[in-house]
Write a protein that holds these residues in place. Structure first.
Motif, PDB file in Angstrom:
ATOM      1  N   GLN A   3     -42.638  24.774  -5.688  1.00  0.00           N
ATOM      2  CA  GLN A   3     -41.460  24.046  -5.233  1.00  0.00           C
ATOM      3  C   GLN A   3     -41.685  22.566  -5.490  1.00  0.00           C
ATOM      4  N   GLU A   4     -40.678  21.926  -6.019  1.00  0.00           N
ATOM      5  CA  GLU A   4     -40.761  20.501  -6.312  1.00  0.00           C
ATOM      6  C   GLU A   4     -39.930  19.755  -5.288  1.00  0.00           C
ATOM      7  N   GLY A   5     -40.402  18.580  -4.880  1.00  0.00           N
ATOM      8  CA  GLY A   5     -39.677  17.764  -3.920  1.00  0.00           C
ATOM      9  C   GLY A   5     -40.643  16.907  -3.118  1.00  0.00           C
ATOM     10  N   LEU A   6     -40.080  16.172  -2.207  1.00  0.00           N
ATOM     11  CA  LEU A   6     -40.868  15.267  -1.392  1.00  0.00           C
ATOM     12  C   LEU A   6     -41.174  15.907  -0.046  1.00  0.00           C
ATOM     13  N   THR A   7     -42.352  15.616   0.442  1.00  0.00           N
ATOM     14  CA  THR A   7     -42.702  16.095   1.772  1.00  0.00           C
ATOM     15  C   THR A   7     -42.096  15.155   2.812  1.00  0.00           C
ATOM     16  N   THR A  11     -41.174  11.085   2.440  1.00  0.00           N
ATOM     17  CA  THR A  11     -39.812  10.630   2.718  1.00  0.00           C
ATOM     18  C   THR A  11     -39.817   9.547   3.784  1.00  0.00           C
TER      19      THR A  11
END
Length: 97
Positions: A3-7, A11
Motif C-alpha cells: 500500500q502506498e501513502g503517508l502514515t 501527515t
C-alpha cells in the motif's frame, strides 16, 4: 500487496511544518505592508515639499496645502527650508527639507 501513502506521523509532521511556516509568514507580510504604507506617506510628504518649493520659487507662496491620496499635507517655507506637516497613522509628523 503493498500500500502506498503517508502514515499518520508523516501527515501530522507535514501539517505541523505548514502551520509553523504560515504562522511566521503571515506576521511578516503584515509588517511589510505596514512599512510600505508608512514609506508611501513619507514619499508623498517629500513630493508635497517639492511642490511647495516650486510654488515658492515661481510664485513666492510661503504656505499651502496639498492633498495626495486623501492625506492632507500642509507645507510652510521658512528659514530656507520647506517643512511639511501631515497625519501618519493618527500621529502628526513633520518633514523638513
Amino acid at each position: 500487496m503493498s500500500q502506498e501513502g503517508l502514515t499518520l506521523v508523516e501527515t501530522l509532521l507535514a501539517v505541523v511544518i505548514l502551520f509553523f511556516l504560515t504562522s511566521t509568514i503571515i506576521p511578516l507580510t503584515f509588517n511589510m505592508k505596514q512599512q510600505i504604507a508608512i514609506q508611501k506617506v513619507q514619499a508623498h510628504a517629500a513630493e508635497a515639499a517639492f511642490i511647495g518649493a516650486m510654488k515658492y520659487k515661481r510664485y513666492g507662496q510661503t504656505a499651502g496645502v496639498q492633498y495626495i491620496d486623501g492625506v492632507q499635507f500642509q507645507w510652510n517655507y521658512e528659514d530656507n527650508q520647506v517643512c511639511v506637516q501631515y497625519d501618519n497613522k493618527d500621529k502628526n509628523e513633520e518633514l523638513c527639507v
